[in-house]
Design a protein around this motif. Structure first.
Motif, short mmCIF file in Angstrom:
data_model
loop_
_atom_site.label_atom_id
_atom_site.label_comp_id
_atom_site.label_asym_id
_atom_site.label_seq_id
_atom_site.Cartn_x
_atom_site.Cartn_y
_atom_site.Cartn_z
N LEU A 6 17.73 -29.14 99.73
CA LEU A 6 18.08 -29.94 100.90
C LEU A 6 17.44 -31.32 100.77
CD1 LEU A 6 19.50 -30.07 103.64
CD2 LEU A 6 17.43 -29.12 104.67
N GLY A 7 18.18 -32.24 100.18
CA GLY A 7 17.69 -33.61 100.01
C GLY A 7 16.37 -33.63 99.28
N ALA A 8 15.45 -34.47 99.79
CA ALA A 8 14.14 -34.61 99.16
C ALA A 8 13.09 -33.72 99.81
CB ALA A 8 13.69 -36.07 99.24
N THR A 9 13.52 -32.75 100.65
CA THR A 9 12.56 -31.89 101.32
C THR A 9 11.89 -30.91 100.37
OG1 THR A 9 14.16 -30.13 101.86
CG2 THR A 9 13.95 -31.97 103.43
N GLY A 10 12.54 -30.65 99.24
CA GLY A 10 12.03 -29.63 98.31
C GLY A 10 12.40 -28.22 98.72
N LYS A 11 13.05 -28.06 99.87
CA LYS A 11 13.43 -26.74 100.38
C LYS A 11 14.75 -26.30 99.76
CE LYS A 11 10.23 -26.12 103.74
NZ LYS A 11 9.42 -27.33 103.68
#
Length: 379
Positions: A6-11
């Protein structure tokens, strides 16, 4: 389950999540069965925007000791006045309802700035203590990431340009993407989608998806079925209704979209959404349906994959997607976009210019020119 970052969230989130709104005011047994079905199939992202205490506690009870297996989108500014959902920017009310959410679920992975659709919404969030409260929640560790929900591409783009949010929950489906930006999408939940409104992909929505990818702001998709109208023979704006799988695949084909969160209220509805994971690419394909609305898509890649297979094994949709994002600012292509492009096993330089893709493209995209452009831009 398939997972995406999910984007740059690392999730890493499952491509199918669960929007829990339709579990509100349902008996606990129904909530438990629906949540249990989701967990059994690897769903790990839940959207809980509802402010009611009962539904929140039912969901928490159904999760039990598996709470750590899921991530929750909890909304800051969703309140309950006389048992009616309301959007509030009144800080005492906002704090009351969000702190109740924290009591029920503990740390919230994604603290969502609720419903930023207009300039007034933007001002009441970003020009008041509202945003200070959200940033304090993150600093304290009560939320891990700040996100926001929106249905308006222009307002959403303005929020993203602040640099504050890590992710966006946005309404994504082909009918909404073809409505002019000035249309209020909630009108069409009541009156349906008039085909006379459609003019091909709305450029502001298309730009928003690419902006999110450029800025590494991940998108979770809501309203993928257009309130059920897209899968209804009576209400679909297309020659025939789309299937659940086609709606999900359309949303997952947009740049930056990591997960689709259908609003399932029963075990069977959850299973119907999860069947997407098992159907063939042919069953997922949506381009023929889109072509029954208007032909204004001509020349625009919608990343449908209808051009495949490529004899040079190029993922043409992926190349076009990264090219479109890079073209937003050719002088400052984000490293992440370059990295994603170069991670492809084959790129524009591998195109043999056979033209077989262009013969199959339902939208008349000049694919060979696109491959040349990608090869030059990403060299």
């Amino acid at each position: 389950m398939q997972y995406r970052e999910l984007g740059a969230t690392g999730k890493q989130v499952g491509v199918i999540g669960l929007g829990c709104e339709h579990l509100d005011r349902k008996p606990y047994e129904q909530v438990e069965e629906t949540i249990g079905t989701a967990l059994e199939h690897g769903v790990n992202l839940l959207d809980v925007f509802m402010p009611g205490t009962e539904v929140r506690e039912f969901i928490a009870k159904a999760l039990g000791d598996r709470r750590k297996e899921v991530m929750i989108q909890g909304h800051i500014g969703s309140t309950d006045v006389n048992q009616q959902y309301d959007i509030s920017r009144d800080l005492p009310a906002v704090k009351k309802y969000f702190e109740e959410l924290l009591r029920v679920f503990g740390t919230i992975e994604f603290g969502m700035l609720f419903f930023i659709d207009s300039e007034e919404d933007y001002q009441k969030v970003f020009e008041t203590e509202f945003i200070t409260y959200a940033e304090k929640l993150k600093k304290q560790g009560d939320i891990q990431h700040i996100g926001f929900s929106s249905h308006n591409p222009e307002t959403a783009a303005k929020v993203i340009q602040t640099g504050v949010p890590d992710m966006l929950m946005f309404s994504v489906n082909p009918a909404f993407d073809m409505l002019p930006s000035g249309e209020y999408i909630f009108d069409h939940f009541e009156k349906g989608f008039g085909a006379d409104l459609f003019r091909g992909l709305d450029p502001k929505r298309a730009e928003l998806y690419k902006l999110c990818q450029q800025k590494q702001v991940g998108i979770t998709a809501m309203k993928a079925f257009g309130g059920g109208k897209l899968v209804s023979a009576e209400h679909s704006p297309f020659a025939k209704p789309l299937t659940t799988a086609q709606c999900i695949h359309y949303a997952l084909s947009r740049p930056a979209v990591a997960s689709v969160l259908p609003g399932c209220k029963t075990k069977d509805e959850m299973l119907d959404a999860l069947r997407y994971l098992d159907v063939s690419e042919e069953e997922r394909a949506f381009s023929d349906a889109l072509n029954t609305a208007r032909t204004d898509f001509h020349g625009n890649c919608v990343y449908c994959g209808h051009c495949q297979p490529c004899p040079a094994n190029i993922d043409i949709a992926a190349v076009n997607k990264y090219l479109d994002i890079a073209l937003l600012d050719k002088e400052n292509i984000p490293p992440s976009v370059r990295s994603h492009y170069h991670s492809l096993s084959n790129g524009g330089t591998d195109c043999v210019m056979c033209g077989s893709c262009e013969k199959r493209c339902p939208f008349g995209v000049a694919i060979m020119d696109k491959m040349r452009e990608a090869a030059e831009l990403f060299r």
